[in-house]
Design an enzyme around this catalytic site. Structure first.
Site, PDB file in Angstrom:
ATOM      1  N   SER A 322       0.827  -1.201   0.000  1.00 46.05           N
ATOM      2  CA  SER A 322       0.000   0.000   0.000  1.00 46.05           C
ATOM      3  C   SER A 322       0.865   1.255   0.000  1.00 46.05           C
ATOM      4  O   SER A 322       0.584   2.219  -0.724  1.00 46.05           O
ATOM      5  CB  SER A 322      -0.927   0.003   1.222  1.00 46.05           C
ATOM      6  OG  SER A 322      -1.681   1.186   1.283  1.00 46.05           O
ATOM      7  N   TRP A 325       2.443   1.622  -3.410  1.00 46.45           N
ATOM      8  CA  TRP A 325       1.465   2.068  -4.397  1.00 46.45           C
ATOM      9  C   TRP A 325       1.413   3.583  -4.465  1.00 46.45           C
ATOM     10  O   TRP A 325       1.212   4.168  -5.526  1.00 46.45           O
ATOM     11  CB  TRP A 325       0.081   1.515  -4.030  1.00 46.45           C
ATOM     12  CG  TRP A 325      -1.025   1.965  -4.943  1.00 46.45           C
ATOM     13  CD1 TRP A 325      -1.466   1.357  -6.076  1.00 46.45           C
ATOM     14  CD2 TRP A 325      -1.846   3.132  -4.789  1.00 46.45           C
ATOM     15  NE1 TRP A 325      -2.504   2.069  -6.643  1.00 46.45           N
ATOM     16  CE2 TRP A 325      -2.747   3.161  -5.872  1.00 46.45           C
ATOM     17  CE3 TRP A 325      -1.901   4.168  -3.845  1.00 46.45           C
ATOM     18  CZ2 TRP A 325      -3.690   4.174  -6.024  1.00 46.45           C
ATOM     19  CZ3 TRP A 325      -2.840   5.169  -3.997  1.00 46.45           C
ATOM     20  CH2 TRP A 325      -3.720   5.159  -5.082  1.00 46.45           C
ATOM     21  N   HIS A 326       1.631   4.232  -3.313  1.00 45.34           N
ATOM     22  CA  HIS A 326       1.495   5.682  -3.262  1.00 45.34           C
ATOM     23  C   HIS A 326       2.625   6.409  -3.965  1.00 45.34           C
ATOM     24  O   HIS A 326       2.439   7.552  -4.397  1.00 45.34           O
ATOM     25  CB  HIS A 326       1.411   6.149  -1.809  1.00 45.34           C
ATOM     26  CG  HIS A 326       0.060   5.941  -1.200  1.00 45.34           C
ATOM     27  ND1 HIS A 326      -0.314   4.751  -0.615  1.00 45.34           N
ATOM     28  CD2 HIS A 326      -1.022   6.755  -1.105  1.00 45.34           C
ATOM     29  CE1 HIS A 326      -1.559   4.854  -0.173  1.00 45.34           C
ATOM     30  NE2 HIS A 326      -2.012   6.046  -0.464  1.00 45.34           N
ATOM     31  N   GLY A 327       3.775   5.809  -4.086  1.00 43.71           N
ATOM     32  CA  GLY A 327       4.841   6.527  -4.763  1.00 43.71           C
ATOM     33  C   GLY A 327       6.169   5.800  -4.706  1.00 43.71           C
ATOM     34  O   GLY A 327       6.395   4.912  -3.890  1.00 43.71           O
ATOM     35  N   PHE A 485      -0.223  10.107  -7.626  1.00 39.78           N
ATOM     36  CA  PHE A 485      -0.191   8.667  -7.366  1.00 39.78           C
ATOM     37  C   PHE A 485      -0.919   7.904  -8.451  1.00 39.78           C
ATOM     38  O   PHE A 485      -0.815   6.696  -8.525  1.00 39.78           O
ATOM     39  CB  PHE A 485      -0.812   8.343  -6.005  1.00 39.78           C
ATOM     40  CG  PHE A 485      -0.160   9.113  -4.873  1.00 39.78           C
ATOM     41  CD1 PHE A 485       1.208   9.305  -4.859  1.00 39.78           C
ATOM     42  CD2 PHE A 485      -0.919   9.647  -3.852  1.00 39.78           C
ATOM     43  CE1 PHE A 485       1.811  10.012  -3.836  1.00 39.78           C
ATOM     44  CE2 PHE A 485      -0.338  10.335  -2.813  1.00 39.78           C
ATOM     45  CZ  PHE A 485       1.033  10.523  -2.810  1.00 39.78           C
TER      46      PHE A 485
END
Length: 485
Positions: A322, A325-327, A485
């Site tokens: 997770s 996934w954001h960066g 994102f």
């Protein structure tokens, strides 16, 4: 095209009017209009990347049909992995190529090996993480036999690219959105008015709260070496409200706009800062992404059904993925790890589902114990947000060290609060925002039912006041955080 821009204020009424003029025509015409509007909306950012969205849509549309028609398990698996591989390949290239190249080069340098990898100045396509996940869930559901493929390309393309959710979610499921796209829709005045209220509150969150908090948070984080621990703590709190108001504001606008077109999107936020523990926070924050990872990663890995080792492993996997996934930055991975550490004791003690109902349900005020738990959860969340906002891990650690130094007890420096509005006014508006959120916490969004039983003059004066807040306190226009994102 930003939701809080003049361009969108012109774009939306035109599409809305044309859309409902077609309601007595063939449903296909309405969906074609939505598709054209969605592609125009996306192309207004950078038309060069429209081809990537269309390619991804075509890929999942055709592989979905091929999987369903495959007579042999091997061919079904071939089409499945082709779609998964290409989708993740595009996402990995545009979002993570330079991160992996730089990280590998740094790892080799620690071993005394000098390596210069060719890195690219890659522009990250807006919304690629969101529409890629739309397609992935669709393909996985077909592969698992949960749904049948959609044969109407227009309907499927609208599912992937519906403009309210295109660039920052919520991450939709085919089982929820596609049936609405395929069904006839009639104009519903009540639903539209409800959508307008949610748009109004979303704009308030973004323009008044998020953009003004961003001025102070950016100034403090960008010059953190110059400030005391007390000022840095205030900066972290400002960022906590910035990111919540920014992202939940976007989600409110997206859901409200979708309601104008007779479509209900998945809820993405449920007042997470009123959570009493971290498990509750993650049930209420970015709900569409959290449930996506739960259904397509955590549960297939075994979830919490196995022994202690499996529970620990799966918890760390889900939070690290997770975060990533954001960066493409180690700060997001550290943010994920820290949240896993927060969450793990609750899971191991079987307390992760203790707080399923909204806090103080049916009451005006929380108990003292509830207030302490809300404050404790918020404090842990603010600490984790520092990693999310910092430029790198070293910056985050030095920022946290200074907060926990003796300078935490010093007077905050006034020079940190340089902006278009006085900080005391912004703090007052943030308090107003918290009170309205608290009053509406049992509803889908804060203004859902608030004031509906008031006299008409009072109710519309309240809405007008929010509109004046938006006009008066409008800070410097900031791009939505989750666009990156």
């Amino acid at each position: 095209m930003l939701f809080n821009s003049i361009n969108f204020a012109i774009f939306l009424p035109i599409v809305f009017a044309l859309y409902w003029l077609l309601q007595n025509k063939n449903l296909l015409y309405q969906n074609i209009l939505l598709l054209i509007a969605s592609y125009f909306f996306y192309a207004s950012w950078d038309c060069r990347f429209l081809f990537l969205l269309i390619f991804s849509t075509l890929l999942d549309y055709f592989t979905g049909i091929k999987m369903y028609e495959a007579r042999k398990p091997g061919m079904k698996a071939f089409w499945f992995w082709l779609s998964i591989g290409i989708n993740l390949g595009f996402l990995g290239f545009f979002k993570y190529y330079n991160f992996f190249a730089d990280s590998f080069a740094e790892s080799l340098s620690l071993l005394g090996i000098k390596a210069n990898f060719w890195t690219l100045k890659v522009i990250l396509p807006v919304g690629i993480s969101f529409y890629t996940f739309h397609g992935l869930s669709y393909v996985i559901d077909i592969y698992k036999g949960r749904i049948k493929p959609e044969r109407n390309f227009i309907d499927y393309a609208v599912f992937v690219s519906f403009f309210p959710l295109l660039v920052a979610g919520p991450i939709e499921r085919a089982t929820h959105l596609l049936p609405q796209i395929k069904s006839g829709r009639k104009f519903d005045y009540t639903k539209s008015v409800d959508g307008l209220r949610q748009i109004l509150w979303g704009l308030f969150k973004k323009v008044v709260i998020a953009d003004n908090c961003a001025e102070y948070a950016n100034n403090i984080f960008n010059h953190s070496l110059n400030y005391s621990g007390s000022t840095l703590l205030i900066g972290a709190i400002f960022f906590a409200f910035q990111i919540y108001a920014d992202f939940s504001g976007y989600s409110d606008i997206a859901l409200g706009v979708a309601r104008l077109f007779g479509i209900d999107l998945l809820r993405n936020f449920s007042f997470p800062y009123f959570s009493r523990d971290i498990a509750e926070f993650w049930r209420r924050w970015h709900i569409s992404l959290t449930t996506w990872f739960r259904d397509y990663l955590y549960i297939p890995l075994g979830g919490s059904r196995g022994g202690t080792w499996m529970k620990v492993r799966n918890t760390f996997i889900i939070f690290i993925v997770s975060g990533f996934w954001h960066g493409a930055n180690w700060t997001f991975i550290f943010w994920g790890v820290l949240n896993a550490i927060y969450f793990l004791p609750l899971l191991l003690l079987n307390r992760n589902r203790n707080n399923l109902e909204i806090v103080a349900q049916g009451r005006y005020f929380p108990t003292g114990n509830e207030l302490i738990r809300i404050a404790s959860t918020f404090s842990l969340t603010v600490l984790a947000w520092i990693f999310f906002r910092a430029e790198n891990v070293g910056h985050a650690l030095s920022y946290i060290r200074k907060i926990f130094s003796l300078s935490l007890f010093s007077k905050p420096e006034g020079v940190a609060f340089i902006g278009s509005n006085q900080p005391c006014a912004i703090v007052s508006v943030v308090i107003f925002f918290i009170l309205i959120e608290w009053a509406g916490r049992e509803r889908q969004f804060a203004l859902a039912h608030l004031g509906l039983k008031w006299p008409g003059v009072l109710r519309y004066s309240f809405y007008l006041a929010i509109g004046l807040f938006i006009f008066y306190f409008a800070g410097s226009k900031q791009q939505f955080i989750y666009f990156q994102f």
